[in-house]
Design a protein around this motif. Structure first.
Motif, PDB file in Angstrom:
ATOM      1  N   THR A 255     -43.499  -2.805   3.701  1.00  0.00           N
ATOM      2  CA  THR A 255     -44.604  -3.857   3.711  1.00  0.00           C
ATOM      3  C   THR A 255     -43.733  -5.136   2.561  1.00  0.00           C
ATOM      4  O   THR A 255     -44.436  -6.374   2.136  1.00  0.00           O
ATOM      5  CB  THR A 255     -45.943  -4.451   3.700  1.00  0.00           C
ATOM      6  OG1 THR A 255     -46.358  -3.910   2.766  1.00  0.00           O
ATOM      7  CG2 THR A 255     -46.464  -3.584   4.452  1.00  0.00           C
ATOM      8  N   LEU A 256     -42.989  -4.023   0.931  1.00  0.00           N
ATOM      9  CA  LEU A 256     -42.909  -4.807  -0.422  1.00  0.00           C
ATOM     10  C   LEU A 256     -41.905  -5.497   0.071  1.00  0.00           C
ATOM     11  O   LEU A 256     -41.352  -5.524  -1.063  1.00  0.00           O
ATOM     12  CB  LEU A 256     -43.634  -3.775  -1.405  1.00  0.00           C
ATOM     13  CG  LEU A 256     -44.509  -2.952  -1.264  1.00  0.00           C
ATOM     14  CD1 LEU A 256     -44.637  -1.872  -2.466  1.00  0.00           C
ATOM     15  CD2 LEU A 256     -45.426  -4.373  -0.754  1.00  0.00           C
ATOM     16  N   THR A 257     -40.696  -5.662   0.582  1.00  0.00           N
ATOM     17  CA  THR A 257     -39.485  -5.437   1.045  1.00  0.00           C
ATOM     18  C   THR A 257     -39.883  -7.447   0.911  1.00  0.00           C
ATOM     19  O   THR A 257     -40.590  -8.293   2.417  1.00  0.00           O
ATOM     20  CB  THR A 257     -38.946  -5.438   2.222  1.00  0.00           C
ATOM     21  OG1 THR A 257     -38.861  -4.062   2.283  1.00  0.00           O
ATOM     22  CG2 THR A 257     -37.531  -5.631   2.090  1.00  0.00           C
ATOM     23  N   ASP A 258     -38.738  -7.946   0.195  1.00  0.00           N
ATOM     24  CA  ASP A 258     -38.733  -9.502   0.260  1.00  0.00           C
ATOM     25  C   ASP A 258     -38.081 -10.070   1.679  1.00  0.00           C
ATOM     26  O   ASP A 258     -37.922  -8.372   1.853  1.00  0.00           O
ATOM     27  CB  ASP A 258     -37.555  -9.450  -1.030  1.00  0.00           C
ATOM     28  CG  ASP A 258     -37.635  -9.850  -2.258  1.00  0.00           C
ATOM     29  OD1 ASP A 258     -39.023  -9.539  -2.548  1.00  0.00           O
ATOM     30  OD2 ASP A 258     -37.026 -10.219  -3.410  1.00  0.00           O
ATOM     31  N   ALA A 259     -38.160 -11.046   1.963  1.00  0.00           N
ATOM     32  CA  ALA A 259     -38.408 -11.414   3.467  1.00  0.00           C
ATOM     33  C   ALA A 259     -36.985 -11.678   3.294  1.00  0.00           C
ATOM     34  O   ALA A 259     -35.982 -11.002   4.297  1.00  0.00           O
ATOM     35  CB  ALA A 259     -38.321 -13.037   3.287  1.00  0.00           C
ATOM     36  N   ARG A 260     -35.643 -11.736   2.649  1.00  0.00           N
ATOM     37  CA  ARG A 260     -34.523 -11.727   2.208  1.00  0.00           C
ATOM     38  C   ARG A 260     -33.799 -10.954   3.304  1.00  0.00           C
ATOM     39  O   ARG A 260     -32.588 -10.865   3.469  1.00  0.00           O
ATOM     40  CB  ARG A 260     -34.035 -12.610   1.739  1.00  0.00           C
ATOM     41  CG  ARG A 260     -33.959 -11.364   0.353  1.00  0.00           C
ATOM     42  CD  ARG A 260     -33.332 -12.214  -0.667  1.00  0.00           C
ATOM     43  NE  ARG A 260     -31.650 -12.625  -0.858  1.00  0.00           N
ATOM     44  CZ  ARG A 260     -30.682 -12.126  -1.906  1.00  0.00           C
ATOM     45  NH1 ARG A 260     -31.672 -13.125  -2.822  1.00  0.00           N
ATOM     46  NH2 ARG A 260     -29.522 -12.812  -1.219  1.00  0.00           N
ATOM     47  N   PHE A 261     -34.940  -9.886   2.463  1.00  0.00           N
ATOM     48  CA  PHE A 261     -34.033  -7.730   2.777  1.00  0.00           C
ATOM     49  C   PHE A 261     -34.542  -7.083   4.161  1.00  0.00           C
ATOM     50  O   PHE A 261     -34.181  -5.838   4.299  1.00  0.00           O
ATOM     51  CB  PHE A 261     -34.039  -7.383   1.999  1.00  0.00           C
ATOM     52  CG  PHE A 261     -33.134  -8.160   0.418  1.00  0.00           C
ATOM     53  CD1 PHE A 261     -32.280  -8.211   0.315  1.00  0.00           C
ATOM     54  CD2 PHE A 261     -34.143  -8.199  -0.521  1.00  0.00           C
ATOM     55  CE1 PHE A 261     -32.045  -8.569  -0.618  1.00  0.00           C
ATOM     56  CE2 PHE A 261     -33.930  -8.608  -2.010  1.00  0.00           C
ATOM     57  CZ  PHE A 261     -32.540  -9.077  -1.958  1.00  0.00           C
ATOM     58  N   GLU A 262     -35.284  -8.268   4.190  1.00  0.00           N
ATOM     59  CA  GLU A 262     -36.623  -7.244   5.970  1.00  0.00           C
ATOM     60  C   GLU A 262     -35.647  -6.889   7.241  1.00  0.00           C
ATOM     61  O   GLU A 262     -35.694  -5.904   7.782  1.00  0.00           O
ATOM     62  CB  GLU A 262     -37.745  -8.257   6.416  1.00  0.00           C
ATOM     63  CG  GLU A 262     -38.644  -7.966   5.295  1.00  0.00           C
ATOM     64  CD  GLU A 262     -40.341  -9.210   5.858  1.00  0.00           C
ATOM     65  OE1 GLU A 262     -39.645  -9.878   6.763  1.00  0.00           O
ATOM     66  OE2 GLU A 262     -40.471  -8.535   5.383  1.00  0.00           O
ATOM     67  N   PRO A 263     -34.535  -7.619   7.439  1.00  0.00           N
ATOM     68  CA  PRO A 263     -33.273  -6.631   8.580  1.00  0.00           C
ATOM     69  C   PRO A 263     -32.814  -5.569   7.774  1.00  0.00           C
ATOM     70  O   PRO A 263     -32.504  -4.902   8.500  1.00  0.00           O
ATOM     71  CB  PRO A 263     -32.275  -7.817   8.567  1.00  0.00           C
ATOM     72  CG  PRO A 263     -33.040  -9.394   7.747  1.00  0.00           C
ATOM     73  CD  PRO A 263     -34.210  -8.964   7.009  1.00  0.00           C
ATOM     74  N   LEU A 264     -32.674  -5.477   6.312  1.00  0.00           N
ATOM     75  CA  LEU A 264     -32.349  -3.663   5.564  1.00  0.00           C
ATOM     76  C   LEU A 264     -33.281  -2.707   6.011  1.00  0.00           C
ATOM     77  O   LEU A 264     -32.928  -2.182   6.664  1.00  0.00           O
ATOM     78  CB  LEU A 264     -32.610  -3.787   4.858  1.00  0.00           C
ATOM     79  CG  LEU A 264     -31.060  -5.057   4.015  1.00  0.00           C
ATOM     80  CD1 LEU A 264     -31.005  -4.822   2.578  1.00  0.00           C
ATOM     81  CD2 LEU A 264     -29.699  -4.898   4.485  1.00  0.00           C
ATOM     82  N   LEU A 265     -34.345  -3.170   6.904  1.00  0.00           N
ATOM     83  CA  LEU A 265     -35.767  -2.046   7.381  1.00  0.00           C
ATOM     84  C   LEU A 265     -35.091  -1.438   8.211  1.00  0.00           C
ATOM     85  O   LEU A 265     -34.696  -2.129   9.094  1.00  0.00           O
ATOM     86  CB  LEU A 265     -37.097  -2.855   7.096  1.00  0.00           C
ATOM     87  CG  LEU A 265     -37.616  -3.299   6.012  1.00  0.00           C
ATOM     88  CD1 LEU A 265     -38.893  -3.599   6.439  1.00  0.00           C
ATOM     89  CD2 LEU A 265     -37.331  -1.872   5.286  1.00  0.00           C
ATOM     90  N   ILE A 266     -35.371  -0.035   7.782  1.00  0.00           N
ATOM     91  CA  ILE A 266     -35.431   1.007   9.279  1.00  0.00           C
ATOM     92  C   ILE A 266     -36.108   0.908   9.487  1.00  0.00           C
ATOM     93  O   ILE A 266     -37.725   1.619   9.178  1.00  0.00           O
ATOM     94  CB  ILE A 266     -34.032   2.103   9.027  1.00  0.00           C
ATOM     95  CG1 ILE A 266     -33.042   1.183   8.455  1.00  0.00           C
ATOM     96  CG2 ILE A 266     -34.327   3.372   9.752  1.00  0.00           C
ATOM     97  CD1 ILE A 266     -32.523   2.883   7.709  1.00  0.00           C
ATOM     98  N   ASP A 267     -36.603   1.776  10.960  1.00  0.00           N
ATOM     99  CA  ASP A 267     -38.279   2.009  11.238  1.00  0.00           C
ATOM    100  C   ASP A 267     -38.255   3.441  11.428  1.00  0.00           C
ATOM    101  O   ASP A 267     -37.054   3.936  12.072  1.00  0.00           O
ATOM    102  CB  ASP A 267     -38.565   1.719  12.356  1.00  0.00           C
ATOM    103  CG  ASP A 267     -39.609  -0.281  12.350  1.00  0.00           C
ATOM    104  OD1 ASP A 267     -39.631  -0.548  11.846  1.00  0.00           O
ATOM    105  OD2 ASP A 267     -38.690  -0.984  13.340  1.00  0.00           O
TER     106      ASP A 267
END
Length: 359
Positions: A347-359
């Protein structure tokens, strides 16, 4: 004014151009952005250490994210006589400007032979000449020392843009009442900020009160947490497998024996998208990092195993300065708690980088 010069109409715009300019490396193949990739959280996703401009050289440390770097305090001693802040893993660059001046002259990074060679490259571009003179005065690039310093000031100005520290992650939105955390993320938040359950906030909390806005998730102190040597990296870069990294004591201001093997606490901002992890990139997965910390609080033999290798976590390179008291604060964690901490850190990921998150 030429069209290109107009695009460099501010100091930070000049810094942006310099940040992406491969012409400032010896073979014209590498820029600041090569190792601090804006598409990957301004870190380097290519491996544990970044490859140099020569296409061969590899260092022994991982390139940290540039996001939120402008908020790191200058290298100094605090009221408790502890070293705080500075750039690089060992704080040897006191400020963002000093850090910007390091990579171009590092032989295993951008590889330029000297500052004069860098300034000569700056003089090659007419738009730079116009922009530098506007910002720093006539003839600034005619003097090597002032020209090189001006370059570092411009790059630092770019890295101080609000876009590098937007505080717009899901966590920030939650703090402002604009988003809700999942049950797992809420458990992770509770565990993270409660010293009763974990030791996370001993080092990764700047403000006194949990839930404060503009929390950077680092106190910028230095600790030896026993990170094992990255033997895979050293098989590639030629550093002796058993050589200890001096850490903070590599800093000329902090050479005392008690600083040996200590490294600056990094921000956890964007941590989920800026692996590999630790100062030497030894861990590929964020969950492994949590398991590594948990090993100090667990008597279970299974908890001593690095899941990425299937073997026991490597030996502590500098046991004499290990932060034993801090590392053993709190109880051993269950799998559900480990997963919750990882979920919270995502949840500490900047909005611009949220698409990089892997569930």
């Amino acid at each position: 004014m030429p069209a290109q010069a107009q695009s460099l109409g501010t100091l930070d715009a000049l810094g942006e151009a310099l940040f992406f300019d491969v012409g400032l490396s010896k073979n014209r193949t590498q820029s600041c952005a090569s190792c601090h990739d804006p598409d990957h959280g301004f870190a380097d996703p290519r491996g544990a250490a970044s490859i140099g401009d020569d296409g061969v050289s590899l260092g022994d440390r991982n390139a940290p994210t540039v996001t939120y770097a402008a908020l790191i305090p200058a290298f100094h001693k605090n009221k408790d006589d502890r070293w705080i802040g500075g750039q690089f893993h060992d704080g040897r660059a006191a400020t963002l400007e000093q850090q910007a001046g390091g990579p171009p002259l590092n032989p295993i990074e951008m590889g330029m032979p000297d500052a004069a060679s860098v300034v000569a490259r700056l003089r090659e571009k007419a738009q730079y000449a116009v922009a530098f003179e506007r910002e720093f005065g006539a003839g600034v690039l005619d003097d090597v020392e002032t020209g090189y310093e001006a370059m570092t000031v411009a790059i630092a100005a770019f890295e101080r843009r609000d876009s590098f520290a937007p505080f717009d992650s899901k966590y920030d939105r939650y703090v402002r009442g604009e988003a809700e955390l999942t049950r797992e993320e809420l458990l992770g938040e509770t565990l993270f900020f409660s010293q009763q359950f974990t030791n996370c906030n001993l080092c990764h909390q700047l403000h006194m009160r949990p839930g404060s806005e503009r929390e950077t998730f680092s106190n910028y102190d230095y600790f030896n947490i026993g990170v094992p040597n990255n033997t895979d990296l050293r098989a590639l870069n030629g550093v002796k497998l058993d050589k200890s990294d001096n850490g903070l004591s590599d800093n000329p201001l902090a050479t005392a024996p008690e600083n040996f093997g200590k490294f600056k606490v990094p921000t956890l901002r964007n941590v989920a998208v800026t692996g590999p992890y630790m100062h030497n990139g030894v861990f590929a997965d964020l969950r492994t990092v949590v398991l590594f910390y948990n090993r100090y609080n667990s008597n279970s033999a299974a908890r001593q195993i690095n899941p990425e290798t299937g073997k026991v976590f490597g030996p502590i390179p500098v046991p004499q300065t290990l932060a034993s008291a801090e590392l053993t604060e709190g109880d051993a964690l269950k799998d559900v708690e480990i997963d919750a901490l990882v979920a919270f850190m995502k949840t500490l990921t900047d909005a611009r980088f949220e698409p990089l998150l892997i569930d």
